[in-house]
Design a protein around this motif. Structure first.
Motif, PDB file in Angstrom:
ATOM      1  N   LEU A 206       9.166  45.407  21.853  1.00  0.00           N
ATOM      2  CA  LEU A 206       8.811  44.607  20.677  1.00  0.00           C
ATOM      3  C   LEU A 206       7.466  43.941  20.950  1.00  0.00           C
ATOM      4  O   LEU A 206       7.317  43.189  21.924  1.00  0.00           O
ATOM      5  CB  LEU A 206       9.879  43.546  20.412  1.00  0.00           C
TER       6      LEU A 206
ATOM      7  N   SER B 170       4.901  42.530  13.482  1.00  0.00           N
ATOM      8  CA  SER B 170       5.862  42.898  14.526  1.00  0.00           C
ATOM      9  C   SER B 170       5.918  44.420  14.634  1.00  0.00           C
ATOM     10  O   SER B 170       5.946  45.122  13.622  1.00  0.00           O
ATOM     11  CB  SER B 170       7.264  42.372  14.200  1.00  0.00           C
TER      12      SER B 170
ATOM     13  N   GLU C  15       4.497  41.513  19.130  1.00  0.00           N
ATOM     14  CA  GLU C  15       4.286  40.614  17.993  1.00  0.00           C
ATOM     15  C   GLU C  15       2.994  39.830  18.165  1.00  0.00           C
ATOM     16  O   GLU C  15       2.599  39.483  19.286  1.00  0.00           O
ATOM     17  CB  GLU C  15       5.454  39.631  17.843  1.00  0.00           C
TER      18      GLU C  15
ATOM     19  N   LYS D 119       1.608  37.598  10.296  1.00  0.00           N
ATOM     20  CA  LYS D 119       2.342  37.964  11.498  1.00  0.00           C
ATOM     21  C   LYS D 119       2.684  39.443  11.413  1.00  0.00           C
ATOM     22  O   LYS D 119       3.061  39.942  10.347  1.00  0.00           O
ATOM     23  CB  LYS D 119       3.625  37.138  11.634  1.00  0.00           C
TER      24      LYS D 119
END
Length: 631
Positions: free
Chosen positions: A155, A140, A157, A138
């Motif tokens: 943001l 971000s 992600e 993952k």
């Protein structure tokens, strides 16, 4: 505060494929992900410094540019933060939501089943940020554009599974924070010593501090001091250092930082000039051509700095288009810091630097060709077709470029382009005053061309050209070392100087004896040809077609047609070989209808050999069938 909306977006199909390749260990060297992220952060600070030249408020009272790395071992995260230019929401979608804006289909066509080759290819494709997914399940990204309100932060992600999310958030400071949620098997990058090792290996040359958050502990593992940021790299622009202080490894890593290539460069030149113009250049020749070398959206690889301040990428004003494969930078002390692309066009300093860089690259290649033929062949296979654009584009350096060109010839047994024009001239016959060449669609077509028959018989070497650009090249490359070029498929070819008196007499007698056959052939073909004549330059072939000396050649006509331009009709001269059994049989035929069938077949064969196609295939086939039935 207003509730923020999370938006979900899908990567396109090609992007998913690239992510899948990376996640499943396309890269054999995982640590390069950190080099790519630090390089991106460094680029962001360069862009801020440039933008702030006209608006120093973008610094937001923080002028100490840097890249910082920190880890959270419990959460298993590695964070890379910069205080550079940052990104707006649209830029996030454009830069992180799209992998390599165009050409992904072409990229996948080049992929093979050889992982080592694909590894190099994807490096050339330029997807540095996405190397994060080699080690993370993952990623971000929190970013805010310099000068924007804190509420305009974004943001981004993604888990690398084909989709990403975007959410509006608040961020007090400008810049970008990338957080990697590392896979269990890649948690080595949470160790302080491992980060230091990678930074020193790949990012020591970065011109801003690369800092790591460190904690001091006693022998029992208890904290003895507060956490602090420790600079790991030298933080000095590599090109302002003395060449004697820079190792080959440092030059190679800086190249990878500049180009986002994953392969070491073939060679480089670091040059500092003081005097009328003060500047430093660091120029690299890659080992591999980028996948989009011939695409319209291919960008030049030079960066422009003024007094060590980054000004622009893709500084095409400083290198000619035929050297667009060059990577590197120029740092000038004579250009204004607020210079724009428009001002560069008409600036005398620009032209001086362009001339100097061009000569520097050509000198690099000349030295390589003279000192290491094997390494030069590596260069030629990757960039030879681009260098062939040079004689048309750069008249002042035409001679230097010509000496760097490589070709195949009848002196070789394969298609490898290893013969220089100097090699050819050194082997020319004593009475030979021209460089003979032949252009064709392929090496096989050139090697087996009937135009070569008389040259083979007389032992005269011919340069074989079979790339699409070659015909265009030869319209600008007129001579080499005072020897003019001569296309052997032209009607003005004259090899009489290689004939003895007996051959000349035989030629004259044959022309007289076949006058009537020539006239009958002209009458049949009419406007389809420019002329008909006999030739003794053939041994195994009954007939060929040639073009007049000033007329457009076959390959040039094909080149124009392939580019969508209207090419003028090519009128050929039909040459028949009176010593061939088929021509003799044709000449003995009294029936004009059958004679016409013979002409149709021999002319069709000649056109197939020259062009690879016929304007009227059915007419040719009817003639063949009629003669076969008669036989």
């Amino acid at each position: 505060m207003t509730e923020k909306t999370v938006e979900k977006h899908n990567f396109d199909t090609d992007a998913k494929k690239i992510l899948h390749l990376m996640i499943h260990s396309l890269y054999s060297n995982k640590e390069i992900f950190l080099r790519e992220l630090i390089s991106n952060a460094s680029d962001a600070t360069d862009k801020l410094r440039f933008k702030a030249l006209s608006n120093d408020e973008l610094y937001e009272n923080d002028v100490n540019l840097r890249v910082r790395l920190s880890v959270d071992k419990e959460a298993g995260t590695l964070t890379i933060e910069d205080n550079g230019i940052g990104m707006s929401r649209d830029e996030v979608i454009d830069n992180l939501g799209t992998i390599a804006k165009s050409g992904t289909t072409d990229f996948f066509k080049q992929l093979s089943n050889d992982q080592s080759k694909d590894n190099q290819l994807i490096g050339q494709f330029g997807v540095g940020f996405y190397s994060s997914f080699i080690v993370a399940d993952k990623v971000s990204v929190i970013t805010r554009l310099a000068g924007a309100d804190k509420s305009e932060a974004v943001l981004w992600e993604s888990t690398g599974e084909g989709e990403y999310s975007i959410e509006g958030i608040e961020k007090e400071s400008r810049g970008t924070v990338v957080t990697l949620h590392l896979r269990d098997e890649d948690r080595e990058f949470l160790d302080d010593w491992r980060l230091r090792e990678v930074i020193r290996k790949y990012s020591d040359h970065i011109g801003i501090p690369v800092e790591v958050l460190t904690t001091k502990c006693d022998e029992e593992g208890k904290k003895t001091d507060h956490d602090k940021w420790e600079k790991i790299n030298k933080a000095q622009a590599i090109w302002i250092r003395s060449k004697s202080d820079i190792t080959d490894v440092e030059y190679q890593e800086f190249y990878k930082h500049l180009s986002h290539d994953f392969v070491d460069p073939l060679l480089w030149s670091h040059n500092r000039v003081e005097g009328k113009n003060d500047y430093t250049s660091l120029l690299y020749i890659p080992s591999k051509a980028p996948w989009n070398m011939f695409n319209r959206d291919h960008k030049h690889g030079l960066k422009l700095y003024v007094q060590r301040v980054f000004i622009m990428d893709d500084a095409s004003q400083f290198i000619p288009n035929y050297l667009r494969f060059i990577r590197g930078l120029i740092d000038s002390n004579d250009l204004p810091l607020n210079v724009s692309r428009e001002l560069l066009q008409d600036n005398k300093v620009t032209q001086t630097l362009r001339n100097a860089c061009t000569k520097r690259v050509l000198t690099m290649l000349e030295r390589l060709a003279n000192s290491n033929a094997e390494k030069y062949q590596i260069f030629w296979k990757e960039f030879g077709s681009v260098l062939k654009e040079g004689p048309a584009e750069d008249l002042s350096n035409r001679t230097n470029i010509a000496s760097l060109l490589r070709f195949s010839s009848t002196n070789c047994d394969d298609s490898e382009q290893t013969i220089s024009l100097a090699d050819y001239v050194s082997r020319m016959k004593k009475e030979q005053d021209k460089i003979y060449f032949l252009t064709a669609d392929s090496y096989q077509a050139a090697k087996t061309s009937p135009h070569l028959e008389q040259f083979k018989a007389k032992g005269i070497e011919v340069i074989l050209m079979y790339e699409r650009i070659d015909e265009w090249l030869m319209s600008y490359l007129l001579e080499f070392e005072s020897k003019k070029f001569q296309a052997i498929s032209k009607a003005d070819l004259d090899l009489s100087k290689f004939e003895d008196d007996r051959e000349k007499e035989k030629r004259e007698d044959t022309e007289k004896a076949f006058e009537s056959v020539v006239e009958r052939t002209k009458a049949y073909l009419g406007e389809r040809v420019k002329d008909v004549r006999t030739t003794l330059k053939l041994s195994e072939t009954p007939a060929i077609v040639v073009t007049d000396g000033l007329d457009m050649g076959t390959q040039m006509a094909k080149l124009l047609a392939a580019s969508g331009q209207q090419a003028p009709e090519v009128k050929y001269i039909f040459e028949i070989n009176p010593e061939h059994v088929l021509v003799k049989k044709m000449s003995e035929e009294a029936d004009e209808a059958i004679f016409g069938r013979w002409v149709e077949i021999l002319f069709g064969q000649a056109m197939l050999a020259e062009r690879g196609s016929l304007e009227n295939p059915s007419q040719y086939l009817i003639s063949v069938n009629q003669l076969l039935a008669k036989g």
